[in-house]
Design an enzyme around this catalytic site. Structure first.
Site, PDB file in Angstrom:
ATOM      1  N   ARG A 159      -4.634  -8.098  -3.559  1.00  0.00           N
ATOM      2  CA  ARG A 159      -5.350  -6.845  -3.793  1.00  0.00           C
ATOM      3  C   ARG A 159      -4.912  -6.288  -5.143  1.00  0.00           C
ATOM      4  NH1 ARG A 159      -3.262  -3.866   1.296  1.00  0.00           N
ATOM      5  NH2 ARG A 159      -1.524  -5.177   0.664  1.00  0.00           N
TER       6      ARG A 159
ATOM      7  N   LYS B  30       8.826   6.941   1.307  1.00  0.00           N
ATOM      8  CA  LYS B  30       7.903   6.331   2.283  1.00  0.00           C
ATOM      9  C   LYS B  30       8.074   6.946   3.671  1.00  0.00           C
ATOM     10  CE  LYS B  30       7.250   1.708   0.617  1.00  0.00           C
ATOM     11  NZ  LYS B  30       7.244   0.326   1.076  1.00  0.00           N
TER      12      LYS B  30
ATOM     13  N   SER C 122      -5.147  -6.231   7.892  1.00  0.00           N
ATOM     14  CA  SER C 122      -6.568  -6.504   7.687  1.00  0.00           C
ATOM     15  C   SER C 122      -6.853  -7.390   6.483  1.00  0.00           C
ATOM     16  CB  SER C 122      -7.321  -5.181   7.556  1.00  0.00           C
ATOM     17  OG  SER C 122      -6.802  -4.451   6.463  1.00  0.00           O
TER      18      SER C 122
ATOM     19  N   ASN D  18       3.513  -5.587   7.535  1.00  0.00           N
ATOM     20  CA  ASN D  18       2.575  -4.938   8.465  1.00  0.00           C
ATOM     21  C   ASN D  18       2.548  -5.747   9.751  1.00  0.00           C
ATOM     22  OD1 ASN D  18       1.028  -3.054   6.383  1.00  0.00           O
ATOM     23  ND2 ASN D  18       1.261  -5.060   5.443  1.00  0.00           N
TER      24      ASN D  18
ATOM     25  N   GLU E 210       1.486   3.462   8.571  1.00  0.00           N
ATOM     26  CA  GLU E 210       0.746   2.303   8.073  1.00  0.00           C
ATOM     27  C   GLU E 210      -0.595   2.773   7.516  1.00  0.00           C
ATOM     28  OE1 GLU E 210       2.166  -0.610   7.951  1.00  0.00           O
ATOM     29  OE2 GLU E 210       3.891   0.155   9.032  1.00  0.00           O
ATOM     30  N   GLY E 211      -1.309   1.844   6.846  1.00  0.00           N
ATOM     31  CA  GLY E 211      -2.695   2.121   6.476  1.00  0.00           C
ATOM     32  C   GLY E 211      -2.921   2.525   5.034  1.00  0.00           C
TER      33      GLY E 211
ATOM     34  N   LYS F 291       9.101   1.646   8.672  1.00  0.00           N
ATOM     35  CA  LYS F 291       9.844   1.695   7.403  1.00  0.00           C
ATOM     36  C   LYS F 291      11.342   1.839   7.645  1.00  0.00           C
ATOM     37  CE  LYS F 291       5.943   1.706   5.120  1.00  0.00           C
ATOM     38  NZ  LYS F 291       5.100   1.355   6.262  1.00  0.00           N
TER      39      LYS F 291
ATOM     40  N   GLU G 157       6.436  -4.107   2.012  1.00  0.00           N
ATOM     41  CA  GLU G 157       6.518  -3.793   3.442  1.00  0.00           C
ATOM     42  C   GLU G 157       6.021  -5.002   4.219  1.00  0.00           C
ATOM     43  OE1 GLU G 157       3.836  -0.583   4.347  1.00  0.00           O
ATOM     44  OE2 GLU G 157       2.107  -1.622   3.527  1.00  0.00           O
TER      45      GLU G 157
ATOM     46  N   ARG H 167       1.524  -9.315   8.112  1.00  0.00           N
ATOM     47  CA  ARG H 167       1.256  -9.596   6.701  1.00  0.00           C
ATOM     48  C   ARG H 167       2.379  -8.977   5.890  1.00  0.00           C
ATOM     49  NH1 ARG H 167      -3.255  -6.509   5.142  1.00  0.00           N
ATOM     50  NH2 ARG H 167      -1.801  -5.230   3.984  1.00  0.00           N
TER      51      ARG H 167
END
Length: 474
Positions: free
Chosen positions: A450, A364, A151, A146, A368-369, A305, A144, A125
């Site tokens: 989002r 950064k 998710s 992923n 992840e997350g 990253k 970024e 994603r």
């Protein structure tokens, strides 16, 4: 960019009435999460947080994000196959970042043994924000990509209906009809199904590798149900199940509880806290197997990253995607400024610049997350502390993207209804399947919007900051 709902947002009574309908619609449509109190039980569930109104997204930038996704799929796949590039790019990082180093050691070991896996499945994603330049014109800038456990492809498939209902309640049926259908869970499942089919064992299962705490289970169930609908058997296991019950036969076929596993779909394993010594051993077992891993460990490393920063260097994209000048141009157009903090003159200079003007940048780490990035005064303090140590090479610096806020309501269980100044992040899901050297599937599989209040610098839905949204193209 002014939102299309400026007038209606001011009408508090209409907003309260719409919010009641919205919550019921979310429960009806299955926009669900387990509760914090009972994260592993579905006896009591609640709605996943979402915006009351769909957010305005510039149509041209939305289309640009879709148009570049297949290019990003090819790029991630090319990086995953380029051992020299990964080794060179991550050399400084693995000296100071133990998590990346351990992933890389498994990657090397598997290559030295010889890859048993011949079918490769990527589900990624690519996330963007809309940067308002000096003249106020919004531009698409990548945050970024992923490459593991991306998710909300399931729940976002169900938010369109919720926002359509809200607009109708507010007397905006025409606007409701303009909301785009979106079903990433079907697209993700089609990639998993293709990989399962190419693996070539009809009795083999797809294994979702899941976390110990599973609040976001319904998002995964959406993808899982798409597979069951195709008569593909799905099992859900944790790392410890793999450690205790997993084995390889002489042909490196993977078995769990006596069942052959064709595809391992990771929804776990992307942060250090996911691993203890047993889990690292389980990960190695999975990587050594013939099963299709989504992602294999090289593809997970492609999403770091440090790799993202290296891609922004002149000439890097051309070397990774030779003969694809148009794809390179499309990818490069989405890059924000990215800077290395490697030890040396270049790193010293950019570290000093960021300390002097921290609001220009985001710091950064290789994680992840969501919820890991550093901004403003916190960025300055951390850089001051690590500027003269090799530890700084475990971070990269990126230009801070400045989107135009718009007013919206963020609906969360047990939270008061109040209007917020909000910014949004658009994610495009990509799915590809490669068999040997042949790319047999390469698609954009849907989108995720989002939104969060501007006082929160970082964090996604699972991290409890952002909420699910639907784009309203303008």
């Amino acid at each position: 960019m002014a939102g299309p709902w400026q007038a209606v947002v001011q009408d508090a009574a209409a907003m309260r009435e719409a919010a009641v309908c919205a919550v019921d619609a979310a429960l009806l449509e299955g926009v669900l999460m387990r509760t914090e109190a009972e994260p592993n039980a579905s006896d009591v569930v609640n709605y996943a947080p979402f915006t009351l109104l769909p957010s305005a997204v510039p149509r041209a930038l939305f289309e640009q994000a879709y148009a570049v996704q297949q290019d990003f799929n090819l790029l991630v796949d090319a990086i995953s196959q380029n051992k020299e590039f990964l080794e060179r790019t991550l050399a400084s990082t693995i000296k100071v970042d133990d998590f990346t180093a351990r992933l890389f050691r498994i990657h090397k070991q598997v290559l030295e043994e010889g890859l048993a896996q011949s079918v490769f499945l990527g589900i990624n994603r690519s996330d963007y924000m809309f940067d308002c330049g000096v003249d106020g014109t919004p531009a698409l800038k990548q945050i970024e990509i992923n490459t593991i456990a991306a998710s909300f492809g399931g729940l976002t498939s169900r938010t369109v209906a919720v926002h359509g209902r809200v607009l109708k309640v507010l007397g905006k049926s025409k606007e409701a009809s303009r909301l785009l259908p979106n079903n990433p869970s079907r697209g993700l499942a089609s990639g998993i199904a293709k990989a399962w089919e190419l693996y070539g064992s009809p009795s083999a299962v797809v294994m979702f590798l899941v976390e110990e705490v599973q609040r976001n289970i319904f998002d995964q169930r959406c993808v899982e149900n798409e597979l069951w609908n195709r008569d593909i058997r799905v099992i859900r296991k944790r790392f410890r199940d793999v450690f205790e019950k997993g084995s390889l036969d002489d042909a490196k076929r993977l078995y769990i509880d006596g069942q052959e596993v064709a595809v391992v779909y990771y929804r776990e394993g992307y942060v250090p806290k996911n691993y203890d010594q047993q889990n690292w051993e389980a990960r190695l077992l999975l990587e050594r197997s013939r099963a299709v891993k989504c992602p294999d460990i090289a593809t997970q490393l492609a999403g770091t990253k440090k790799v993202q920063q290296e891609l922004s260097r002149p000439g890097t994209l051309e070397r990774l995607l030779p003969g694809r000048a148009e794809a390179v141009a499309r990818i490069r157009a989405t890059f924000a400024g990215l800077y290395s903090l490697d030890v040396g003159e270049e790193g010293d200079k950019i570290a000093a610049t960021a300390i002097a003007d921290p609001d220009r940048f985001v710091l950064k780490p290789q994680r992840e997350g969501g919820g890991n990035n550093l901004y403003g005064e916190e960025l300055r303090q951390v850089l001051e502390k690590i500027k003269d140590t090799p530890e700084r090479t475990s971070y990269i610096l990126m230009d801070k993207i400045k989107p135009q806020p718009a007013k919206n309501y963020l609906l969360r269980a047990h939270s008061p209804l109040q209007v917020s100044e909000c910014i949004s992040e658009l994610g495009i899901f990509g799915v590809y399947v490669r068999q040997g050297k042949e790319m047999v599937m390469n698609e954009a599989a849907g989108h995720l919007l989002r939104t969060k209040a501007i006082e929160h610098a970082d964090g996604g839905v699972a991290a409890g900051v952002a909420v699910l949204d639907t784009p309203f193209l303008v």
